[in-house]
Design a protein around this motif. Sequence first.
Motif, mmCIF file in Angstrom:
data_model
loop_
_atom_site.group_PDB
_atom_site.id
_atom_site.type_symbol
_atom_site.label_atom_id
_atom_site.label_comp_id
_atom_site.label_asym_id
_atom_site.label_seq_id
_atom_site.Cartn_x
_atom_site.Cartn_y
_atom_site.Cartn_z
ATOM 1 N N UNK A 278 3.356 -2.373 -0.848
ATOM 2 C CA UNK A 278 3.986 -1.489 -0.058
ATOM 3 C C UNK A 278 4.606 -0.722 -1.024
ATOM 4 N N UNK A 279 5.584 -1.444 -2.150
ATOM 5 C CA UNK A 279 6.432 -0.615 -2.604
ATOM 6 C C UNK A 279 6.076 -0.208 -3.853
ATOM 7 N N UNK A 280 4.794 -0.105 -4.025
ATOM 8 C CA UNK A 280 4.358 1.064 -5.214
ATOM 9 C C UNK A 280 5.686 2.028 -5.444
ATOM 10 N N UNK A 281 4.918 2.399 -6.811
ATOM 11 C CA UNK A 281 5.891 4.636 -6.560
ATOM 12 C C UNK A 281 5.039 5.115 -8.369
ATOM 13 N N UNK A 282 4.172 3.765 -8.570
ATOM 14 C CA UNK A 282 4.052 4.179 -10.334
ATOM 15 C C UNK A 282 2.508 3.802 -10.823
ATOM 16 N N UNK A 283 1.458 3.885 -10.995
ATOM 17 C CA UNK A 283 0.087 3.720 -10.884
ATOM 18 C C UNK A 283 -0.610 4.331 -11.488
ATOM 19 N N UNK A 284 -0.600 3.486 -12.675
ATOM 20 C CA UNK A 284 -1.789 4.015 -14.176
ATOM 21 C C UNK A 284 -2.651 3.042 -15.058
ATOM 22 N N UNK A 285 -4.244 3.834 -14.401
ATOM 23 C CA UNK A 285 -5.506 3.600 -14.532
ATOM 24 C C UNK A 285 -5.951 4.157 -15.592
ATOM 25 N N UNK A 286 -5.188 4.624 -16.787
ATOM 26 C CA UNK A 286 -6.082 6.149 -17.588
ATOM 27 C C UNK A 286 -6.398 5.054 -18.606
ATOM 28 N N UNK A 287 -7.816 5.690 -19.080
ATOM 29 C CA UNK A 287 -8.803 5.236 -19.711
ATOM 30 C C UNK A 287 -9.611 3.959 -18.957
ATOM 31 N N UNK A 288 -9.370 3.599 -18.067
ATOM 32 C CA UNK A 288 -10.633 3.022 -17.322
ATOM 33 C C UNK A 288 -11.596 2.986 -17.275
ATOM 34 N N UNK A 289 -12.330 3.045 -18.561
ATOM 35 C CA UNK A 289 -13.817 4.077 -18.324
ATOM 36 C C UNK A 289 -14.555 3.349 -18.010
ATOM 37 N N UNK A 290 -14.662 2.114 -16.928
ATOM 38 C CA UNK A 290 -15.629 1.532 -16.210
ATOM 39 C C UNK A 290 -15.354 1.824 -15.096
ATOM 40 N N UNK A 291 -14.056 1.885 -14.456
ATOM 41 C CA UNK A 291 -13.585 2.325 -13.188
ATOM 42 C C UNK A 291 -13.748 3.518 -12.446
ATOM 43 N N UNK A 292 -15.391 2.741 -10.724
ATOM 44 C CA UNK A 292 -15.932 4.072 -10.148
ATOM 45 C C UNK A 292 -14.705 3.355 -8.749
ATOM 46 N N UNK A 293 -14.584 2.408 -8.392
ATOM 47 C CA UNK A 293 -13.870 2.251 -6.736
ATOM 48 C C UNK A 293 -12.455 2.233 -6.742
ATOM 49 N N UNK A 294 -12.311 2.794 -6.152
ATOM 50 C CA UNK A 294 -10.492 1.873 -6.125
ATOM 51 C C UNK A 294 -10.146 1.849 -4.803
ATOM 52 N N UNK A 295 -9.652 0.868 -4.510
ATOM 53 C CA UNK A 295 -9.646 -0.015 -2.689
ATOM 54 C C UNK A 295 -7.939 -0.260 -2.073
ATOM 55 N N UNK A 296 -7.852 0.701 -1.187
ATOM 56 C CA UNK A 296 -6.666 0.270 -0.381
ATOM 57 C C UNK A 296 -5.479 1.852 -0.908
ATOM 58 N N UNK A 297 -6.406 2.502 -1.882
ATOM 59 C CA UNK A 297 -5.485 3.363 -2.733
ATOM 60 C C UNK A 297 -4.378 4.442 -1.547
ATOM 61 N N UNK A 298 -5.696 4.385 -0.281
ATOM 62 C CA UNK A 298 -4.906 5.238 0.819
ATOM 63 C C UNK A 298 -3.903 4.691 1.683
ATOM 64 N N UNK A 299 -3.123 3.335 1.525
ATOM 65 C CA UNK A 299 -2.291 2.685 1.943
ATOM 66 C C UNK A 299 -0.817 2.909 1.268
ATOM 67 N N UNK A 300 -1.219 3.148 0.554
ATOM 68 C CA UNK A 300 -0.069 3.004 -0.395
ATOM 69 C C UNK A 300 0.877 4.427 -0.151
ATOM 70 N N UNK A 301 2.214 4.465 0.359
ATOM 71 C CA UNK A 301 2.833 5.224 1.396
ATOM 72 C C UNK A 301 3.712 5.428 0.494
#
Length: 601
Positions: A278-301
Amino acid sequence: MLKELKLFQCLMLHEIDGLKGLKFLKTLDLSYCMTLERALEMLPYLSNSEMLEELKLFQCQTLHEIEGLRGLKSLRTLDLSYCTTLERLPDLSNSKMLEELKLFHCLKLHEIEGLKGLKFLRMLDLRNCIALERFPDLSNLEKLHEIEGLKGLKSLKILDLSYCIALERLPDLSNYEMLEELKLLQCQELREIEGVKGFEILKTLDLRFCTALERLLDLSNSQMLKGLDLYQCEKLHEIEGLKKLHEIEGLKALKSLKKLDLSSCISLERLPDLSSFEMLENLKLAHCQKLHEIEGLEDLKSLMTLDLSYCTALERLPNLLNSKMLKELKLFQCLKLYEIEGLKGLKYLKTLDLSYCTALERLPDLSNFEILEELKLFQCQELREIEGLKGFESLKTLDFLFCTALERLPDLSNSEMLKGLDLYQCKKLYEIDGFKGLKSLKTLNLSLCISLERLPDLSNLEMLVQLKLAECQKLHEIEGLKALKSLKMLDLSSCISLERLPDLSNLEMLEDLKLANYQKLHEIEGVEDLKTLKMLDLSSCTVLERITNLSRVTTLKELRLHNCVKLSEICRLGELQFLDISGCMSLQNLPDILIIREVWH
């Protein structure tokens, strides 16, 4: 020539004379010399022993201070274990060859200085140093592979072992109840960290470039953690929460987490559900070349920064409608991304980078992005249209390089803050509107816009410094050029349809003028009045017959006239540094040149 002196267990020894001449001494052992109180008084000439490699003062229990170690440049081993009254160490920064430092059971030791430069230090023993208030800076200790005695440092708040590239493992850290900051940046051999579960008040955990790290224990109790950086932890391939090996455990419980950096975790295929952050402000996933799905991103207010650059397997971005605080969204080189949803509510977005999203065909309506400052769409080759740019009053940078399918640019007249507009090689672009309000524009690049036939009036671009129109092959007219008094660089090379060049005499700040391959150029008006001109390129202007007197242009340093085949006369020139007249087949006489350093002919 004494090299080794052992006074081990001389219990009553209180004075040592005659050390002054022992310049070749390599080993000195004063262990169990119980009556030594000050090494400076007892060993007045120790600093002269530049060859000393080993100094043992084990269990000198009355020793409370050591001085005079500054000259011991060859010292490799220093043993002060059980010096129970020793309160501080001198600066050891000159003992650059030091490999072993033993301070076991130094009960009153509260300060250690000068360890940072000891690149050869392999072993550090701090067991039972219960009075130590601040852990020494151990960053850059490239040879350090063993640390003992960390278990008893219950009051320690900061532990920085960054760049200890030989360190393979840490001791059990479970007793570090007060630890707030743990930095292990570039500990490339570190495979495992034990005891993290007890870090209840840990706020920062920096594991960047820990390329061998395979497992990080349960973080579920670290509910105060605000920053977790795992950049380029290349062997990390799964994050689930509490189940599998080669994972980060307890991530789901980190409700206070503000920063999560998993950049360059190249084996990572999926993330745990992020909805509880709930408190996450900064999310960095650059160069995660196999990542194809991100779950729960829509709830990061609370999310303010999201970097998914180089996530080349990502096809679709979840709806970001609830991330209303988002200020920065980077999707650079998400090659498979074809759709973006839920951007409409991002009223606070300032930066949007979609460069190299080569599968992206359209953008959602951007009209609500009232404070957007930077929009980058470099090489979005399938992008055909852009809606909603008209309201971008705060926009400063607009980058459309290599958007080869883009046909029309919407009205930009409200973007009064825009400073840079780059449309390089937008080959299908045939129309541009709304230059009238671009009062802050400094750079405009339309080079290789081969379908562009006309420009809007440029006379309002009072701040324009750089104008690039090279190879705009259908452009036949430029209106308002005369008013650009701030212009320093003008490139009209290969504008083969341009009938006439307007008078340039008003361009008082112009330094760089490129008119190469301007095939209809018969004469240049006003160039002799350009008092700041430094470079003039007229190469391959095949119908140009004469160049007017340039001697008044005293700033001109470079003149390129290559392949001006009809040029028969060049009037007087000033103090040039470079002149290219190669291929000027009709030129009969060289010009009168005051000073010249290099001529090509």
